[in-house]
Design a protein around this motif. Structure first.
Motif, PDB file in Angstrom:
ATOM      1  N   GLY A 111      12.364  -8.213  21.307  1.00  0.00           N
ATOM      2  CA  GLY A 111      13.820  -7.801  20.889  1.00  0.00           C
ATOM      3  C   GLY A 111      13.872  -7.442  19.434  1.00  0.00           C
ATOM      4  O   GLY A 111      14.882  -7.591  18.739  1.00  0.00           O
ATOM      5  N   VAL A 112      12.553  -7.771  18.617  1.00  0.00           N
ATOM      6  CA  VAL A 112      12.816  -7.740  17.299  1.00  0.00           C
ATOM      7  C   VAL A 112      12.704  -6.557  16.536  1.00  0.00           C
ATOM      8  O   VAL A 112      11.896  -5.854  16.998  1.00  0.00           O
ATOM      9  N   THR A 113      13.747  -6.277  15.772  1.00  0.00           N
ATOM     10  CA  THR A 113      13.620  -4.873  15.104  1.00  0.00           C
ATOM     11  C   THR A 113      13.215  -5.355  13.503  1.00  0.00           C
ATOM     12  O   THR A 113      13.220  -6.538  13.100  1.00  0.00           O
ATOM     13  N   GLY A 114      12.768  -4.121  12.849  1.00  0.00           N
ATOM     14  CA  GLY A 114      12.438  -4.465  11.452  1.00  0.00           C
ATOM     15  C   GLY A 114      11.812  -3.271  10.664  1.00  0.00           C
ATOM     16  O   GLY A 114      12.066  -2.186  11.044  1.00  0.00           O
ATOM     17  N   VAL A 115      11.162  -3.705   9.773  1.00  0.00           N
ATOM     18  CA  VAL A 115      10.503  -2.654   8.991  1.00  0.00           C
ATOM     19  C   VAL A 115       9.021  -2.814   8.425  1.00  0.00           C
ATOM     20  O   VAL A 115       8.522  -3.955   8.107  1.00  0.00           O
ATOM     21  N   LEU A 116       8.396  -1.671   8.372  1.00  0.00           N
ATOM     22  CA  LEU A 116       7.049  -1.639   7.889  1.00  0.00           C
ATOM     23  C   LEU A 116       7.011  -1.007   6.548  1.00  0.00           C
ATOM     24  O   LEU A 116       7.496   0.194   6.452  1.00  0.00           O
ATOM     25  N   MET A 117       6.834  -1.880   5.433  1.00  0.00           N
ATOM     26  CA  MET A 117       6.824  -1.494   4.218  1.00  0.00           C
ATOM     27  C   MET A 117       5.210  -1.131   3.712  1.00  0.00           C
ATOM     28  O   MET A 117       4.793  -2.134   3.352  1.00  0.00           O
ATOM     29  N   GLN A 118       4.712   0.033   3.739  1.00  0.00           N
ATOM     30  CA  GLN A 118       3.451   0.288   3.268  1.00  0.00           C
ATOM     31  C   GLN A 118       3.414   0.157   1.534  1.00  0.00           C
ATOM     32  O   GLN A 118       3.999   1.114   0.859  1.00  0.00           O
ATOM     33  N   VAL A 119       2.731  -0.665   1.035  1.00  0.00           N
ATOM     34  CA  VAL A 119       2.625  -0.588  -0.540  1.00  0.00           C
ATOM     35  C   VAL A 119       1.243  -0.123  -0.988  1.00  0.00           C
ATOM     36  O   VAL A 119       0.156  -0.624  -0.619  1.00  0.00           O
ATOM     37  N   LEU A 120       1.125   1.001  -1.792  1.00  0.00           N
ATOM     38  CA  LEU A 120       0.212   1.577  -2.315  1.00  0.00           C
ATOM     39  C   LEU A 120       0.122   1.745  -3.557  1.00  0.00           C
ATOM     40  O   LEU A 120       0.942   1.884  -4.337  1.00  0.00           O
ATOM     41  N   ASP A 121      -1.053   1.948  -4.247  1.00  0.00           N
ATOM     42  CA  ASP A 121      -1.252   2.199  -5.753  1.00  0.00           C
ATOM     43  C   ASP A 121      -1.347   3.558  -5.756  1.00  0.00           C
ATOM     44  O   ASP A 121      -1.575   4.252  -4.916  1.00  0.00           O
ATOM     45  N   PRO A 122      -0.647   4.133  -6.874  1.00  0.00           N
ATOM     46  CA  PRO A 122      -0.735   5.835  -7.167  1.00  0.00           C
ATOM     47  C   PRO A 122      -2.006   6.378  -6.900  1.00  0.00           C
ATOM     48  O   PRO A 122      -2.155   7.503  -6.466  1.00  0.00           O
ATOM     49  N   GLU A 174      -5.274  -6.848  -3.681  1.00  0.00           N
ATOM     50  CA  GLU A 174      -5.435  -7.269  -5.185  1.00  0.00           C
ATOM     51  C   GLU A 174      -5.683  -6.061  -5.945  1.00  0.00           C
ATOM     52  O   GLU A 174      -5.672  -5.868  -7.071  1.00  0.00           O
ATOM     53  N   PHE A 175      -5.976  -4.910  -5.134  1.00  0.00           N
ATOM     54  CA  PHE A 175      -6.300  -3.517  -6.120  1.00  0.00           C
ATOM     55  C   PHE A 175      -5.071  -3.196  -6.993  1.00  0.00           C
ATOM     56  O   PHE A 175      -4.004  -2.920  -6.554  1.00  0.00           O
ATOM     57  N   THR A 176      -5.408  -2.500  -8.292  1.00  0.00           N
ATOM     58  CA  THR A 176      -4.693  -1.902  -8.770  1.00  0.00           C
ATOM     59  C   THR A 176      -5.505  -0.640  -9.610  1.00  0.00           C
ATOM     60  O   THR A 176      -6.653  -0.911  -9.962  1.00  0.00           O
ATOM     61  N   GLY A 177      -4.908   0.222  -9.825  1.00  0.00           N
ATOM     62  CA  GLY A 177      -5.713   1.645 -10.501  1.00  0.00           C
ATOM     63  C   GLY A 177      -5.592   1.630 -11.740  1.00  0.00           C
ATOM     64  O   GLY A 177      -6.145   2.404 -12.642  1.00  0.00           O
ATOM     65  N   ASP A 178      -4.780   0.633 -12.270  1.00  0.00           N
ATOM     66  CA  ASP A 178      -4.655   0.546 -13.989  1.00  0.00           C
ATOM     67  C   ASP A 178      -4.202  -0.757 -14.277  1.00  0.00           C
ATOM     68  O   ASP A 178      -3.387  -1.438 -13.615  1.00  0.00           O
ATOM     69  N   PRO A 179      -4.898  -1.513 -15.086  1.00  0.00           N
ATOM     70  CA  PRO A 179      -4.797  -2.865 -15.574  1.00  0.00           C
ATOM     71  C   PRO A 179      -3.273  -3.181 -16.185  1.00  0.00           C
ATOM     72  O   PRO A 179      -2.876  -4.254 -16.029  1.00  0.00           O
ATOM     73  N   LYS A 180      -2.537  -2.157 -16.650  1.00  0.00           N
ATOM     74  CA  LYS A 180      -1.068  -2.164 -17.116  1.00  0.00           C
ATOM     75  C   LYS A 180      -0.273  -2.194 -15.978  1.00  0.00           C
ATOM     76  O   LYS A 180       0.863  -2.230 -15.970  1.00  0.00           O
ATOM     77  N   ARG A 181      -0.691  -2.031 -14.584  1.00  0.00           N
ATOM     78  CA  ARG A 181       0.194  -1.940 -13.600  1.00  0.00           C
ATOM     79  C   ARG A 181       0.130  -2.927 -12.638  1.00  0.00           C
ATOM     80  O   ARG A 181      -1.224  -3.601 -12.471  1.00  0.00           O
ATOM     81  N   GLN A 182       1.110  -3.503 -11.711  1.00  0.00           N
ATOM     82  CA  GLN A 182       1.049  -4.547 -10.805  1.00  0.00           C
ATOM     83  C   GLN A 182      -0.137  -4.201  -9.794  1.00  0.00           C
ATOM     84  O   GLN A 182       0.032  -3.013  -9.363  1.00  0.00           O
ATOM     85  N   ALA A 183      -0.811  -5.273  -9.482  1.00  0.00           N
ATOM     86  CA  ALA A 183      -1.634  -5.074  -8.169  1.00  0.00           C
ATOM     87  C   ALA A 183      -0.557  -5.225  -7.153  1.00  0.00           C
ATOM     88  O   ALA A 183       0.434  -5.529  -7.212  1.00  0.00           O
ATOM     89  N   LYS A 184      -1.157  -4.361  -6.070  1.00  0.00           N
ATOM     90  CA  LYS A 184      -0.270  -4.297  -4.727  1.00  0.00           C
ATOM     91  C   LYS A 184       0.114  -5.705  -4.394  1.00  0.00           C
ATOM     92  O   LYS A 184       1.277  -5.808  -3.733  1.00  0.00           O
ATOM     93  N   ALA A 185      -0.732  -6.686  -4.220  1.00  0.00           N
ATOM     94  CA  ALA A 185      -0.155  -8.109  -4.020  1.00  0.00           C
ATOM     95  C   ALA A 185       1.071  -8.815  -4.621  1.00  0.00           C
ATOM     96  O   ALA A 185       1.852  -9.078  -4.312  1.00  0.00           O
ATOM     97  N   THR A 204       3.268   1.381  -6.239  1.00  0.00           N
ATOM     98  CA  THR A 204       3.505   0.144  -7.376  1.00  0.00           C
ATOM     99  C   THR A 204       3.635   0.835  -8.728  1.00  0.00           C
ATOM    100  O   THR A 204       4.070   0.299  -9.725  1.00  0.00           O
ATOM    101  N   GLY A 205       3.498   2.374  -8.771  1.00  0.00           N
ATOM    102  CA  GLY A 205       4.004   2.790  -9.892  1.00  0.00           C
ATOM    103  C   GLY A 205       5.400   3.186 -10.308  1.00  0.00           C
ATOM    104  O   GLY A 205       5.760   3.537 -11.231  1.00  0.00           O
ATOM    105  N   GLU A 206       6.225   2.962  -9.282  1.00  0.00           N
ATOM    106  CA  GLU A 206       7.701   3.241  -8.923  1.00  0.00           C
ATOM    107  C   GLU A 206       8.362   1.806  -9.239  1.00  0.00           C
ATOM    108  O   GLU A 206       7.911   0.649  -9.254  1.00  0.00           O
TER     109      GLU A 206
END
Length: 248
Positions: free
Chosen positions: A157-168, A55-66, A229-231
């Protein structure tokens, strides 16, 4: 690969009654579903971290990570289902299916209230053998949970992706002077008079965490990436889609 029977799996909430193999189920205390090889190969499981840290965001104008993770997960599901894939949740709440109704199920699941824990732990128990998966999280909690989930995935045998979502802010650590750090759930608190003195150590530990996640992913045959989240979300979405299509 075709319509041949491939494996049984335990039925999950949301499975249709017609999918259950009643003869096999009669010999056990649980119900079983017959899976076909093509169903697993065209199935993608999503796990979206719903812990308080997201739920964190470093800027109210920026989307929270969630919010950013939800946007990416649902948009990815739309692209995959329209391409003929079956998409579901890794925790088994919504087994992989295709169609517009499934998108509604996923949308409802993604908008559930946040969990009580400060940090999330991937749920991989319902993933089909030979399928693909995407885990979206900040991965700032105990990495043992990620390691366990990836071990389960590798066994199936499951393959996939870990995507780490971070605030700037979580990357830059732009704090100086007296600062009180508190987890989103309020269970962890740290006060310092010289926050700037912690910057280099914090960044080093964050990089160590990324390297560990990268190693865990590589060992399991997965990919690891970080999205801020800044991107713009579009670049991350297209990268995820291409990675899964290539893996399929």
């Amino acid at each position: 690969m075709g319509d041949e029977f491939w494996q049984y799996r335990a039925a999950h909430a949301g499975d249709e009654a017609r999918a259950i193999d009643w003869r096999r189920s009669a010999r056990a205390d649980v119900q079983f579903v017959r899976e076909k090889e093509w169903q697993a190969a065209q199935s993608v499981h999503l796990w979206l971290d719903d812990a308080r840290s997201m739920e964190f965001t470093g800027d109210p104008k920026r989307q929270a990570k969630a919010d950013r993770a939800r946007l990416l997960a649902l948009s990815l599901a739309v692209l995959l289902i329209r391409a003929g894939e079956r998409v579901g949740l890794a925790d088994g709440i919504a087994p992989p299916r295709s169609g517009e109704v499934q998108l509604l199920r996923l949308s409802e699941a993604f908008t559930r209230p946040a969990g009580e824990a400060d940090y999330g732990e991937p749920q991989a128990r319902a993933m089909l053998t030979g399928s693909r998966a995407v885990f979206l999280s900040d991965f700032l909690g105990d990495p043992a949970g990620v390691e366990g989930a990836l071990a389960q995935a590798a066994d199936k045998g499951v393959t996939g992706v870990l995507m780490q979502v971070l605030d700037p802010v979580e990357e830059a650590f732009p704090f100086d002077g007296r600062t009180i750090f508190e987890s989103m759930g309020g269970t962890l608190t740290h006060e310092t008079r010289k926050a700037g003195d912690l910057r280099d150590r914090y960044r080093a530990r964050l990089e160590e965490r990324k390297e560990r996640l990268r190693h865990l992913a590589r060992t399991a045959g997965w990919l690891f990436t970080t999205h801020h989240t800044g991107e713009p979300a579009q670049g991350a979405l297209l990268w995820l889609y291409a990675a899964l299509r290539k893996g399929g």
